[in-house]
Design a protein around this motif. Structure first.
Motif, PDB file in Angstrom:
ATOM      1  N   LYS A 139      31.201  44.056  52.944  1.00 21.67           N
ATOM      2  CA  LYS A 139      30.456  45.215  53.436  1.00 21.67           C
ATOM      3  C   LYS A 139      30.327  46.336  52.418  1.00 21.67           C
ATOM      4  CE  LYS A 139      31.367  44.378  58.315  1.00 21.67           C
ATOM      5  NZ  LYS A 139      32.601  43.542  58.189  1.00 21.67           N
ATOM      6  N   SER A 140      30.987  46.217  51.308  1.00 18.88           N
ATOM      7  CA  SER A 140      30.919  47.345  50.369  1.00 18.88           C
ATOM      8  C   SER A 140      29.734  47.194  49.427  1.00 18.88           C
ATOM      9  CB  SER A 140      32.200  47.395  49.525  1.00 18.88           C
ATOM     10  OG  SER A 140      32.116  46.470  48.461  1.00 18.88           O
ATOM     11  N   ILE A 141      29.469  48.242  48.678  1.00 22.17           N
ATOM     12  CA  ILE A 141      28.565  48.068  47.549  1.00 22.17           C
ATOM     13  C   ILE A 141      29.423  48.006  46.299  1.00 22.17           C
ATOM     14  CG2 ILE A 141      27.987  50.555  47.640  1.00 22.17           C
ATOM     15  CD1 ILE A 141      25.234  49.170  46.281  1.00 22.17           C
ATOM     16  N   ARG A 179      34.892  55.457  51.408  1.00 23.32           N
ATOM     17  CA  ARG A 179      36.175  55.183  50.749  1.00 23.32           C
ATOM     18  C   ARG A 179      35.921  54.351  49.498  1.00 23.32           C
ATOM     19  NH1 ARG A 179      40.046  52.391  54.337  1.00 23.32           N
ATOM     20  NH2 ARG A 179      41.616  53.146  52.893  1.00 23.32           N
ATOM     21  N   LEU A 180      36.600  54.735  48.433  1.00 20.02           N
ATOM     22  CA  LEU A 180      36.296  54.161  47.120  1.00 20.02           C
ATOM     23  C   LEU A 180      37.499  53.468  46.479  1.00 20.02           C
ATOM     24  CD1 LEU A 180      34.539  54.061  44.417  1.00 20.02           C
ATOM     25  CD2 LEU A 180      35.663  56.218  43.862  1.00 20.02           C
ATOM     26  N   VAL A 233      32.999  51.353  48.869  1.00 21.68           N
ATOM     27  CA  VAL A 233      32.374  51.323  47.548  1.00 21.68           C
ATOM     28  C   VAL A 233      33.431  50.827  46.566  1.00 21.68           C
ATOM     29  CG1 VAL A 233      31.252  52.699  45.740  1.00 21.68           C
ATOM     30  CG2 VAL A 233      30.930  53.317  48.138  1.00 21.68           C
ATOM     31  N   ILE A 234      33.049  49.880  45.702  1.00 17.93           N
ATOM     32  CA  ILE A 234      33.991  49.391  44.700  1.00 17.93           C
ATOM     33  C   ILE A 234      33.391  49.640  43.319  1.00 17.93           C
ATOM     34  CG2 ILE A 234      35.412  47.433  43.924  1.00 17.93           C
ATOM     35  CD1 ILE A 234      35.763  47.428  46.868  1.00 17.93           C
ATOM     36  N   PHE A 235      34.139  50.289  42.461  1.00 20.07           N
ATOM     37  CA  PHE A 235      33.743  50.396  41.057  1.00 20.07           C
ATOM     38  C   PHE A 235      34.591  49.401  40.272  1.00 20.07           C
ATOM     39  CE2 PHE A 235      32.832  55.306  41.156  1.00 20.07           C
ATOM     40  CZ  PHE A 235      31.682  55.066  41.895  1.00 20.07           C
ATOM     41  N   ILE A 236      33.940  48.618  39.439  1.00 25.23           N
ATOM     42  CA  ILE A 236      34.692  47.769  38.516  1.00 25.23           C
ATOM     43  C   ILE A 236      34.389  48.261  37.110  1.00 25.23           C
ATOM     44  CG2 ILE A 236      35.107  45.435  37.683  1.00 25.23           C
ATOM     45  CD1 ILE A 236      34.372  44.370  40.369  1.00 25.23           C
ATOM     46  N   GLU A 237      35.399  48.800  36.473  1.00 19.87           N
ATOM     47  CA  GLU A 237      35.199  49.403  35.158  1.00 19.87           C
ATOM     48  C   GLU A 237      35.592  48.431  34.055  1.00 19.87           C
ATOM     49  OE1 GLU A 237      38.002  52.468  34.273  1.00 19.87           O
ATOM     50  OE2 GLU A 237      37.130  52.864  32.314  1.00 19.87           O
ATOM     51  N   MET A 266      29.896  39.476  39.494  1.00 18.68           N
ATOM     52  CA  MET A 266      30.557  39.774  40.765  1.00 18.68           C
ATOM     53  C   MET A 266      30.141  41.100  41.391  1.00 18.68           C
ATOM     54  SD  MET A 266      34.508  40.337  39.539  1.00 18.68           S
ATOM     55  CE  MET A 266      34.606  39.067  38.303  1.00 18.68           C
ATOM     56  N   VAL A 267      29.209  41.790  40.766  1.00 22.26           N
ATOM     57  CA  VAL A 267      28.802  43.078  41.347  1.00 22.26           C
ATOM     58  C   VAL A 267      27.344  43.042  41.826  1.00 22.26           C
ATOM     59  CG1 VAL A 267      30.445  44.420  39.962  1.00 22.26           C
ATOM     60  CG2 VAL A 267      28.126  44.028  39.091  1.00 22.26           C
TER      61      VAL A 267
END
Ligand code: GDP
Length: 336
Positions: A55-57, A86-87, A151-155, A169-170
């Motif tokens: 469900k996240s972006i 929520r992040l 929301v997921i950030f992958i850095e 994966m994003v």
């Protein structure tokens, strides 16, 4: 540090689904573990939480060290949580950023976010494990989703292989760049620019603004020359400043509009479906490779002929085939 009692499968599952941050961290550690016994539990935990994921972006953020990623994520992250979301921030391979690799280092890199209950920051260890860090990052991301992050950030540090893995994966891939420094100088490969959904000229503040605007025009022109993507999205070039927050609202809105467009044209789900298939294939490779190299006979055979292989006395490809055949033979014998 006090060693924690190992949790039961059910405790991992319930803890993650309840959004318990401590259990979430433990579950991520579990999936990162190379121990076969941990991996079996991890697989069961993953299966149980899978229905609660998706469900996240998922946003990949990359750029060379010094481009301002942590400053940007700190600001951009605050904007996201102010929207009531929520992040979770997963930092891939932070150890390659000179001297900043420790967990503590990452926490202090994003000081405000790391103290905010609405955000969760998790650095992944660098890819010494077989299969690399990226495979485990995917699982970490899904665990975060199951724990309720929107929301997921992958850095990643934009110089190597990890970008290609992260792109896989994003939903959205953001590349941070600087005005004035040539692509070469920034160590950015053309391939990475081609992969991105948006290119942000960062540090567009103070005396940099004019140069940033110029760079924006140049990159926008350059991107026009690339072939049109399957999803018909033309990568956007925007300017922003992680330092003063200028432009970040527009960047967020652009990502939301991308998401809406991609959901409407069917690409969003198609991309995720393809990614799931790749996930399985990646994991097959990972399992095969780890089972192979952890096999005592294989390990011994490799060690015994190490000098010959290195010196070129035996053909590397012949040796490889011989090892695989021994491995297959052994599996057949074990089955009997
Ligand atoms: P990272 O290595 O990509 O994570 O970069 P950092 O966020 O640590 O930033 C590197 C340096 O650039 C630091 O000295 C920051 O203060 C500075 N910096 C980061 N973002 C900006 C920005 O938007 N504008 C300006 N002028 N400086 C920035």
């Amino acid at each position: 540090m006090k060693k924690r009692r190992r949790l039961s499968e059910q405790e991992y599952i319930e803890g993650v689904l309840a959004g318990d941050r401590v259990v979430l961290s433990q579950a991520i550690t579990l999936v990162e573990s190379a121990l076969p016994s941990d991996q079996l539990i991890a697989e069961n935990v993953m299966s149980a939480i899978l229905p609660f994921t998706g469900k996240s972006i998922r946003i990949g953020i990359t750029g060379v060290p010094g481009v301002g990623k942590s400053t940007f994520i700190e600001r951009f992250g605050q904007l996201v949580i102010e929207e009531g979301l929520r992040l979770a921030v997963l930092a891939v391979d932070p150890s390659s950023q000179s001297g900043r690799g420790s967990i503590l280092g990452d926490k202090t890199r994003m000081e405000i976010l790391s103290m905010d209950k609405r955000a969760y920051i998790r650095p992944s260890p660098s890819g010494t494990a077989l299969g690399g860090v990226s495979a485990r990052t995917r699982e970490a991301m899904l665990l975060c989703e199951a724990a309720g992050f929107d929301v997921i950030f992958i850095e990643t540090v934009g110089v190597g292989q990890s970008e290609i893995a992260v792109k896989g994966m994003v939903d959205f891939f953001l590349l941070l760049m600087l005005a004035g420094a040539g692509d070469e100088l920034q160590g950015i490969k053309k391939g990475i620019i081609e992969m991105c959904d948006a290119l942000i000229i960062n540090k567009a503040d103070g005396e940099n603004i004019e140069a940033a605007k110029r760079a924006k025009r140049e990159y926008a022109n350059a991107l026009h020359l690339f072939p049109i993507k399957e999803n018909t999205w033309l990568p956007k070039v925007m300017i922003g400043s992680g330092l003063n927050g200028e432009g970040l609202q527009s960047i967020w809105e652009m990502i939301l509009s991308y998401k809406e467009k991609m959901i409407n044209n069917g690409y969003f789900e198609k991309n995720r479906a393809d990614q799931r298939l790749n996930w399985m294939n990646d994991h097959v490779r990972y399992l095969l490779e780890s089972t192979f190299y952890q096999n005592p006979t294989i390990e011994k055979r490799i060690n015994d002929s190490l000098t010959d292989i290195k010196s070129g006395n035996v053909s590397a490809i012949k040796k490889a085939r011989e090892l695989v055949e021994i491995f297959i033979h052994q599996i057949k014998m074990d089955d009997k």
